[in-house]
Design a protein around this motif. Structure first.
Motif, short mmCIF file in Angstrom:
data_model
loop_
_atom_site.label_atom_id
_atom_site.label_comp_id
_atom_site.label_asym_id
_atom_site.label_seq_id
_atom_site.Cartn_x
_atom_site.Cartn_y
_atom_site.Cartn_z
N GLN A 1 -14.15 1.26 4.93
CA GLN A 1 -14.99 0.94 3.78
C GLN A 1 -14.76 1.95 2.65
O GLN A 1 -14.67 1.58 1.48
CB GLN A 1 -16.46 0.93 4.18
N SER A 2 -14.69 3.23 3.00
CA SER A 2 -14.47 4.27 2.01
C SER A 2 -13.13 4.09 1.32
O SER A 2 -13.03 4.18 0.09
CB SER A 2 -14.54 5.65 2.67
N ARG B 1 -11.31 1.32 1.07
CA ARG B 1 -11.33 0.10 0.24
C ARG B 1 -12.06 0.34 -1.07
O ARG B 1 -11.62 -0.14 -2.12
CB ARG B 1 -11.97 -1.06 1.02
N ARG B 2 -13.16 1.08 -1.01
CA ARG B 2 -13.92 1.37 -2.22
C ARG B 2 -13.09 2.20 -3.20
O ARG B 2 -13.04 1.89 -4.40
CB ARG B 2 -15.21 2.11 -1.86
N HIS B 3 -12.45 3.22 -2.70
CA HIS B 3 -11.60 4.05 -3.56
C HIS B 3 -10.44 3.23 -4.13
O HIS B 3 -10.12 3.35 -5.32
CB HIS B 3 -11.04 5.23 -2.76
N ARG C 1 -10.16 -0.01 -4.61
CA ARG C 1 -10.61 -1.00 -5.61
C ARG C 1 -10.83 -0.34 -6.96
O ARG C 1 -10.41 -0.85 -7.99
CB ARG C 1 -11.89 -1.69 -5.14
N ARG C 2 -11.50 0.80 -6.93
CA ARG C 2 -11.78 1.50 -8.19
C ARG C 2 -10.49 1.98 -8.84
O ARG C 2 -10.30 1.83 -10.05
CB ARG C 2 -12.70 2.68 -7.92
#
Length: 228
Positions: A129-130, A132-134, A136-137
């Motif tokens: 999750q971490s 993927r979040r990074h 995407r941003r």
């Protein structure tokens, strides 16, 4: 500041210093051996702390991995912000971001390879999750630049995400094949070739414009001969 506040601040500073020391030790060890095979006890010894202190700050080895990924992207996002301020032209901005990405991969390869390898991508759910979040941003900045370019290149109907994946895929494949392998490599030459491969005649109309000018010149010559 009261003595209690001063003591609290001092404790916070010591805690942050310990956390930083553990992360630095982990980075150093990662340059010597694979993260998966590294031991928390070895990391703790290099940092000068007890092994239990590592778990106090990061809970477990996956927590340490997430902190390393966070640390990597803090640098990346900071560089992106500077590039945005320096380049208003989307093509120049995209080139600068690609240049910075490959430079950061090479400069921080022991850490960066976790970001582009299966160790981070297929860690536990929180790690995924971490990451993927990074991602995407971070990659959104590239998509935004590509979208701006496509607005100027009205004939291009290829999704920006396709160019993004090709760009990142090419850079990461080059990094895995060359960094820390002892092979001679030229990152700048690779980027120039990748740019030409992805954008010449697709998102750049320079070649089309040159061809059109050449045709117009030939037509002018024919008209002049007819007029004569």
């Amino acid at each position: 500041m009261s003595s209690a506040q001063s003591e609290k601040r001092s404790q916070s500073q010591r805690r942050e210093a310990t956390r930083t020391a553990i992360l630095q030790a982990c980075k150093e060890i990662m340059a010597e051996e694979d993260f998966v095979n590294s031991k928390t006890g070895t990391i703790a010894k290099r940092a000068g702390v007890a092994e239990g202190t590592v778990f106090l700050h990061f809970e477990n080895k996956q927590g340490l991995l997430r902190a390393l990924v966070d640390d990597f992207f803090v640098t990346m996002h900071g560089n992106i912000a500077e590039i945005h301020q320096a380049h208003s032209c989307p093509k120049q901005r995209l080139k600068a971001m690609a240049q910075d990405y490959i430079e950061q991969l090479e400069a921080q390869w022991p850490l960066a390879r976790l970001v582009v390898s299966t160790h981070a991508r297929y860690g536990d759910e929180l790690t995924q999750q971490s990451l993927r979040r990074h991602n995407r941003r971070y990659t959104q900045f590239f998509i935004d630049a590509l979208d701006e370019i496509k607005q100027q290149e009205v004939d291009c109907d290829i999704p920006s995400q396709v160019f993004r994946d090709a760009l990142f895929g090419g850079i990461e494949h080059f990094a895995i094949a060359n960094f820390n392998t002892g092979k001679n490599h030229d990152s700048q030459q690779f980027l120039d070739q990748l740019w030409q491969l992805l954008f010449r005649g697709i998102l750049s109309r320079e070649s089309k414009a040159a061809e059109q000018n050449n045709i117009e010149q030939k037509l002018d010559q024919i008209i002049k001969k007819l007029d004569a």
